[in-house]
Design an enzyme around this catalytic site. Sequence first.
Site, PDB file in Angstrom:
ATOM      1  N   GLU A 151      -1.065  -0.658  -6.453  1.00 33.08           N
ATOM      2  CA  GLU A 151      -0.802  -0.150  -7.808  1.00 33.08           C
ATOM      3  C   GLU A 151       0.563  -0.622  -8.332  1.00 33.08           C
ATOM      4  O   GLU A 151       0.852  -0.504  -9.517  1.00 33.08           O
ATOM      5  CB  GLU A 151      -0.903   1.387  -7.830  1.00 33.08           C
ATOM      6  CG  GLU A 151       0.267   2.167  -7.245  1.00 33.08           C
ATOM      7  CD  GLU A 151       0.324   2.180  -5.709  1.00 33.08           C
ATOM      8  OE1 GLU A 151      -0.487   1.481  -5.071  1.00 33.08           O
ATOM      9  OE2 GLU A 151       1.203   2.876  -5.170  1.00 33.08           O
ATOM     10  N   HIS A 207       0.818  -1.096  -1.316  1.00 29.54           N
ATOM     11  CA  HIS A 207       0.695  -0.379  -2.600  1.00 29.54           C
ATOM     12  C   HIS A 207       0.188  -1.308  -3.703  1.00 29.54           C
ATOM     13  O   HIS A 207       0.997  -1.846  -4.476  1.00 29.54           O
ATOM     14  CB  HIS A 207       2.057   0.192  -3.001  1.00 29.54           C
ATOM     15  CG  HIS A 207       2.436   1.425  -2.277  1.00 29.54           C
ATOM     16  ND1 HIS A 207       2.269   2.690  -2.791  1.00 29.54           N
ATOM     17  CD2 HIS A 207       2.951   1.588  -1.053  1.00 29.54           C
ATOM     18  CE1 HIS A 207       2.679   3.584  -1.914  1.00 29.54           C
ATOM     19  NE2 HIS A 207       3.106   2.940  -0.838  1.00 29.54           N
ATOM     20  N   CYS A 251      -1.841   3.152   1.660  1.00 31.38           N
ATOM     21  CA  CYS A 251      -0.700   3.587   2.470  1.00 31.38           C
ATOM     22  C   CYS A 251      -0.926   4.965   3.121  1.00 31.38           C
ATOM     23  O   CYS A 251      -1.758   5.068   4.009  1.00 31.38           O
ATOM     24  CB  CYS A 251       0.567   3.523   1.618  1.00 31.38           C
ATOM     25  SG  CYS A 251       2.037   3.316   2.622  1.00 31.38           S
TER      26      CYS A 251
HETATM   27  N1  GLN Z   1       5.354   6.902   5.527  1.00 29.45           N
HETATM   28  C1  GLN Z   1       4.373   7.603   4.773  1.00 29.45           C
HETATM   29  C2  GLN Z   1       3.546   8.534   5.649  1.00 29.45           C
HETATM   30  O1  GLN Z   1       3.641   8.479   6.815  1.00 29.45           O
HETATM   31  C3  GLN Z   1       3.477   6.637   4.041  1.00 29.45           C
HETATM   32  C4  GLN Z   1       4.283   5.857   3.054  1.00 29.45           C
HETATM   33  C5  GLN Z   1       3.573   5.509   1.808  1.00 29.45           C
HETATM   34  O2  GLN Z   1       2.513   6.022   1.482  1.00 29.45           O
HETATM   35  N2  GLN Z   1       4.203   4.650   1.051  1.00 29.45           N
HETATM   36  O3  GLN Z   1       2.802   9.315   5.184  1.00 29.45           O
END
Ligand code: GLN
Length: 181
Positions: free
Chosen positions: A164, A162, A77
């Site tokens: 995890e 994610h 992410c």
């Molecule tokens: N929206 C977050 C960002 O821009 C990322 C979200 C996440 O890691 N769950 O950094």
Amino acid sequence: MNIGVLALQGAYDAHQKKIESLGVNCILVKTEAALAKVDALILPGGESTTMTYLLQKHQLWQPLIKRMQEIPVLATCAGVILLQKMGVLDIDVIRNGYGRQLESGIFPLSVKFDTTEEEVEAFFIRAPIINAVNDKEIDIMSYHLDKPVLIRKNKILAATFHPELCQSSPIHKYFIDLIRH
Ligand code: GLN
């Protein structure tokens, strides 16, 4: 073998539990000294802006870029956004690209591992969209809504979701195999 998890901000705790549940030692990485001790590194989800700020504040930005050229990396992410910002993967990303309706969605993905194709439960939390992959050496292992969500270049693995948070651990197991081979 020690797998490091960058632990300045974000979902590092859940990655640590996953790695330890698979019988591998985990080091939480907050310093350059810890970075030198790990055989592989996870960049967790969280807020990429905050992580960028903290990496620069703690003079870890350049050392991290350098170390990621030497060891396997799993980015999830916000971690994928960091890989793009650091020039480690040549991709275009749109932060929070799916908009509000996908803030906390769980979706089944079909993932192409090297010899098998498996269904994986994927948690998307304000996920980035990988809008373009500009490097032919990057493999796309899974798509969601026609966009790549799991990609790999050699020993660098990047998931916009994610892994995890999933009950089973297919992505972490695959990453550990990548490290060992
Ligand atoms: N929206 C977050 C960002 O821009 C990322 C979200 C996440 O890691 N769950 O950094």
